[in-house]
Every structure is written in C-alpha cells, then in structure tokens.
Design a protein around this motif. Structure first.
Motif, PDB file in Angstrom:
ATOM      1  N   GLY A   1       0.801  -1.216   0.000  1.00  0.00           N
ATOM      2  CA  GLY A   1       0.000   0.000   0.000  1.00  0.00           C
ATOM      3  C   GLY A   1       0.834   1.265   0.000  1.00  0.00           C
ATOM      4  N   ILE A   2       1.910   1.282   0.790  1.00  0.00           N
ATOM      5  CA  ILE A   2       2.731   2.495   0.831  1.00  0.00           C
ATOM      6  C   ILE A   2       3.574   2.616  -0.435  1.00  0.00           C
ATOM      7  N   ALA A   3       3.929   1.490  -1.053  1.00  0.00           N
ATOM      8  CA  ALA A   3       4.648   1.546  -2.326  1.00  0.00           C
ATOM      9  C   ALA A   3       3.757   2.146  -3.416  1.00  0.00           C
ATOM     10  N   LEU A   4       2.484   1.771  -3.429  1.00  0.00           N
ATOM     11  CA  LEU A   4       1.546   2.341  -4.406  1.00  0.00           C
ATOM     12  C   LEU A   4       1.343   3.832  -4.162  1.00  0.00           C
ATOM     13  N   TRP A   5       1.279   4.219  -2.897  1.00  0.00           N
ATOM     14  CA  TRP A   5       1.151   5.644  -2.576  1.00  0.00           C
ATOM     15  C   TRP A   5       2.390   6.399  -3.030  1.00  0.00           C
ATOM     16  N   THR A   6       3.567   5.827  -2.828  1.00  0.00           N
ATOM     17  CA  THR A   6       4.812   6.468  -3.254  1.00  0.00           C
ATOM     18  C   THR A   6       4.850   6.647  -4.756  1.00  0.00           C
ATOM     19  N   ARG A   7       4.251   5.692  -5.469  1.00  0.00           N
ATOM     20  CA  ARG A   7       4.193   5.778  -6.935  1.00  0.00           C
ATOM     21  C   ARG A   7       3.239   6.853  -7.425  1.00  0.00           C
ATOM     22  N   GLY A   8       2.399   7.382  -6.530  1.00  0.00           N
ATOM     23  CA  GLY A   8       1.522   8.478  -6.910  1.00  0.00           C
ATOM     24  C   GLY A   8       0.059   8.141  -7.034  1.00  0.00           C
ATOM     25  N   LEU A   9      -0.361   6.923  -6.687  1.00  0.00           N
ATOM     26  CA  LEU A   9      -1.768   6.578  -6.773  1.00  0.00           C
ATOM     27  C   LEU A   9      -2.571   7.357  -5.743  1.00  0.00           C
ATOM     28  N   PRO A  10      -3.826   7.702  -6.071  1.00  0.00           N
ATOM     29  CA  PRO A  10      -4.666   8.435  -5.121  1.00  0.00           C
ATOM     30  C   PRO A  10      -4.899   7.636  -3.839  1.00  0.00           C
ATOM     31  N   VAL A  11      -5.002   8.346  -2.733  1.00  0.00           N
ATOM     32  CA  VAL A  11      -5.202   7.683  -1.442  1.00  0.00           C
ATOM     33  C   VAL A  11      -6.463   6.834  -1.447  1.00  0.00           C
ATOM     34  N   ALA A  12      -7.510   7.316  -2.090  1.00  0.00           N
ATOM     35  CA  ALA A  12      -8.779   6.577  -2.098  1.00  0.00           C
ATOM     36  C   ALA A  12      -8.639   5.190  -2.717  1.00  0.00           C
ATOM     37  N   LEU A  13      -7.680   5.017  -3.618  1.00  0.00           N
ATOM     38  CA  LEU A  13      -7.496   3.727  -4.280  1.00  0.00           C
ATOM     39  C   LEU A  13      -6.616   2.783  -3.472  1.00  0.00           C
ATOM     40  N   VAL A  14      -5.726   3.323  -2.661  1.00  0.00           N
ATOM     41  CA  VAL A  14      -4.768   2.463  -1.948  1.00  0.00           C
ATOM     42  C   VAL A  14      -5.069   2.335  -0.464  1.00  0.00           C
ATOM     43  N   VAL A  15      -6.044   3.083   0.035  1.00  0.00           N
ATOM     44  CA  VAL A  15      -6.300   3.060   1.472  1.00  0.00           C
ATOM     45  C   VAL A  15      -6.741   1.682   1.953  1.00  0.00           C
ATOM     46  N   VAL A  16      -7.367   0.875   1.085  1.00  0.00           N
ATOM     47  CA  VAL A  16      -7.774  -0.466   1.513  1.00  0.00           C
ATOM     48  C   VAL A  16      -6.552  -1.338   1.810  1.00  0.00           C
ATOM     49  N   TRP A  17      -5.437  -1.091   1.131  1.00  0.00           N
ATOM     50  CA  TRP A  17      -4.188  -1.798   1.462  1.00  0.00           C
ATOM     51  C   TRP A  17      -3.721  -1.401   2.871  1.00  0.00           C
TER      52      TRP A  17
END
Length: 459
Positions: free
Chosen positions: A200-216
């Motif tokens: 989840g934090i890797a996806l956030w670092t890549r720039g994905l919106p929080v709403a999409l990665v918050v479930v991770w």
C-alpha cells in the motif's frame, strides 16, 4: 531513551494527523495548512500507528516473549487484570523462552525509526510548502533543495521510501521469528498484514490516489490485529480447523486487494466478503465474549474488542452489497469505521500491555478509561449516522468528538503512567526509610549493649 525518542516521533505524527483531521472536517484547527490536510491518512496510519506497531515488534524481538500466552479464560479473577483480559500483545511476535535475541536485534529498530522519520519528512515538507509561497526566500530555496518540495503539493518520494523501508523491516522481523523462534498461523497472518502495508505504501509512493490504496493500509491494520488476537486467544481457538480457516480468510482478503485496482466491482465485493468472514470468525472465538462479563480491565478490554469487531463489519457489508466507496460520506464511513471503530478500540483494549512493553512504565487500569471508550464510540456513531443522513453539522461534530477522544486517550495514558511512577517511587522511598530506621535502631541497640558490657567489665 531511544524508545522514548521513537515514541515522540509517533506522537508528533499523531498530533499533526489530528490537526489535519480537523482541517478535513472544516472545523477550527490550531494550524491552518491545506497540504497538511492532504496527508492526514498517511500520517495516522504509518506515522503514528505504523511506528507504534514497528516499535512493539522490535522490542519483542529484542527481549523475547513469554513461554506461553497468558490465561485468557478469565476464570481466575484473582489473576492480574491484563492476564484475564488476554491483552499481552508483546507476546505475539515470538512465543518462546524469554531470552535476548541472538540475531543482532538492534537492526529491528530500523523499522520504527524509518516509520517515525517518514512522518517527520512529511511534516518537514508541509512546513517547506508553506514557505514556498515566497519562492525567492532563502529559507524556501534551501528547503526546496533539501526536501524536493518545489511546489505546494507534498512530494511522496522521500517519506514513501522511508515507510517502504519500515514495512520491509517489519516483514523481516516476522521472518526472523518464523525461522528462528516460532512457526505459527498467527505469525503468518501478521506477516500478511505487513505485506499489505508494504504494497500500500509503495503504491502511494508511486503516486496513486489515497482513495485507491487506502484499503491496502486498512488491510495492514486489520491483519496485524487479527494475528495478535489469534495468538493471544489461542485457548479459545483450539477447535480443529479454526486457525487454518482464519488464515484462508486472510489470504482471500490479501488477494482481493490488487483486484480492487484491476476490477473494482469484483474486487470490493470479494474484499467485503473476506473481511466479514474474517471478523465474524475471529470475533466469535475471541475470549472477549467472556471477559466482558468480568470487572475492571477485563470488562473494558472485552467491550472495546467487541465494539471493534462490530465496527469492522460496517465497511465489510458496505463493500459486499454496494461495491466501491471512493468518495463522499460512504468513503468516510468505510475508512473511519476501520481506523477509529476497529483499530483504536483495539488499541484502547491493549494499551495497558502495549505501553509497559514499549515505554517500560506501568499503565494501571482506571475507570476513567471508560470515558475514553465512550467518547470514541459515541463520536464515531454520530459521524456515521450523520454521514448517512448527509447532516454536515452533526457529521462535523462527530468527527470533532473523535479527535477529542484521541487527545483524551493520550492525556489519560500519560497521567496514569506518571501517577503510577510516583506511587512506585514513593513506595521505594518509604521502604528505604524503613530500612534505614531499622538499621539505625539495630546499631543503637548494639552500641548500648556493647557499652553496658564494657561498663560491667570495668567495674
């Protein structure tokens, strides 16, 4: 001293995250900053909770753990409250003989250090972004070059890498425990949670919106707590097939996470089903159903855990029935039912054990803890109900009550620790004074006897 410094980093992230929560609610906040409001979620989950979880795991790896979990049945009311409540969290990472790790335990502190520094980097970038309103300022230029903050938006690379390192180190801690100390299903579930956090934090670092990665991120919290409860309530999980079934449910939950990105409709439905099955299964077998009938800390812990399981069912049923909830009040309800309702209820239940394990200071039970629990639950209930009814004023009030509950929890915890420490210090001082008085009396008696003996000899 190192532990206290790491705890301080976690507290800084917590206070900044609560300030950001007030900003997102549209309420009055001590610091007004739009960039700070944008990093509310990552500060709370990785800066605060992530640092606390990593620190507790590092301490457990360094010091070892009890040979078996405490008696969780609550049958013997004369045992300590913590044992009856079944809340010895520090036991979970490495159930085995208590001993210092022979595997260079100091490296394990990379996890909480990196997690705490991630929060500090985010806050430094928030401060820098506020100075960038005057791009020609020497301070702004220096901060921009050091932190990469070339615009008001908060860049994710530096804090993201720090949090990725923290989650990777947390995975390594679990693997060391698996290969060197204990191979258990409970440990595998916690490892799956750390993998969720890393992804989840890797996806956030890549720039994905929080709403999409918050479930991770939520998967990280849920599976970490479920793994702990599975370990601590093992006496209640002795029925054949329970632990393997919980592991299967956790695996389905993890597999549903990438599907939420590739096919959100199917992914969130599967995620909701897996979460519901997992929560019902663990909650039904948890010793909390018995300890809630006791008194003192066992009842508080049991009530907190049962309400936590209930809140976790809210987003599970939402995703199962309605699919993705990526904005508006449905998103707010889903996220905060798991972060406040589930996670913070569990933190309150386990605080009398977590805090002494980390800070080496006792946190005794006090009835005022019920006030924290009530504020937490009432605030979230008001927030959820008003969100369903789109009542903005009540929704804001419920959110503000949640912030007050968190601050009350911190103040109460610190106050009880200080009070207990003073009592211990006072007890030690009294014992020393009694010992000194007794020694003086003995010395005087001896001297008197000796003097009389000498007088008799002289006469």
């Amino acid at each position: 001293m190192g532990r206290l410094a790491l705890l301080l980093l976690a507290m800084v992230s917590l206070l900044a995250g609560l300030n950001a929560a007030l900003l997102r609610l549209g309420a009055l906040a001590p610091v007004i900053s739009a960039p700070l409001a944008d990093v509310h979620g990552v500060l709370m989950i990785f800066g605060f909770l992530g640092t606390a979880i990593c620190l507790e795991r590092a301490v457990a790896l360094q010091s070892g753990a009890p040979t078996k979990p405490p008696d969780l049945s609550g049958a013997d009311s004369s045992t300590s409250s913590a044992s009856a409540a079944g809340t010895a969290v520090s036991a979970s990472p490495g159930a085995g003989p208590r001993q210092r790790s022979v595997h260079a335990p100091l490296w394990a502190h990379v996890a909480p250090l990196a997690s705490g520094l991630g929060g500090a980097l985010v806050l430094a970038q928030v401060a820098a972004s506020s100075l960038l309103t005057d791009p020609d300022s020497p301070v702004a230029t220096t901060l921009a070059s050091l932190l990469g903050a070339s615009s008001p938006a908060i860049p994710r690379l530096l804090p993201g890498l720090a949090w990725c390192l923290a989650m990777a180190a947390l995975c390594a801690i679990y693997l060391v425990v698996w290969f060197r100390r204990q191979r258990s299903i409970a440990l595998l579930v916690q490892l799956l949670g750390a993998v969720c956090g890393l992804g989840g934090i890797a996806l956030w670092t890549r720039g994905l919106p929080v709403a999409l990665v918050v479930v991770w991120w939520l998967g990280f919290l849920v599976l970490t707590i479920v793994g702990e409860r599975l370990e601590l309530a093992r006496i209640a999980f002795l029925s054949p097939g329970t632990e393997p079934r919980v592991l299967a449910e956790a695996l389905v939950l993890v597999l549903a996470l990438p599907l939420t990105l590739a096919a959100p409709g199917w992914g969130y439905t599967l995620l909701g089903a897996a979460l519901a099955a997992l929560v019902v299964d663990v909650g039904w077998h948890d010793v909390a159903r018995r300890t809630v009938r006791l008194t003192g800390l066992p009842r508080l812990a049991g009530a907190s855990m049962l309400t936590g399981y209930a809140w976790a069912l809210v987003p599970a049923l939402m995703w199962l029935v309605a699919g993705p909830a990526l904005s508006g009040h449905p998103y707010d309800i889903a996220v905060h039912s798991l972060t406040i309702g589930f996670t913070m209820s569990m933190v309150l239940a386990h605080a009398p054990i977590i805090v002494p394990a980390i800070a080496r200071r006792q946190l005794p039970y006090h009835p005022v803890m019920w006030a924290v629990w009530a504020l937490l639950e009432i605030g979230l209930l008001v927030r959820v109900v008003s969100g369903v009814r789109a009542a903005e004023g009540a929704w804001r009030l419920g959110g503000a009550l949640g912030v007050v509950a968190m601050l009350t929890f911190v103040v109460t915890t610190v106050s009880l620790i200080v009070r207990a420490s003073r009592r211990v210090s006072g007890g030690v001082a009294d014992r020393d004074e009694c010992a000194t008085t007794g020694a003086t009396a003995d010395t005087g008696t001896t001297a008197g006897t000796t003097g009389r003996a000498r007088s008799g000899a002289t006469s």
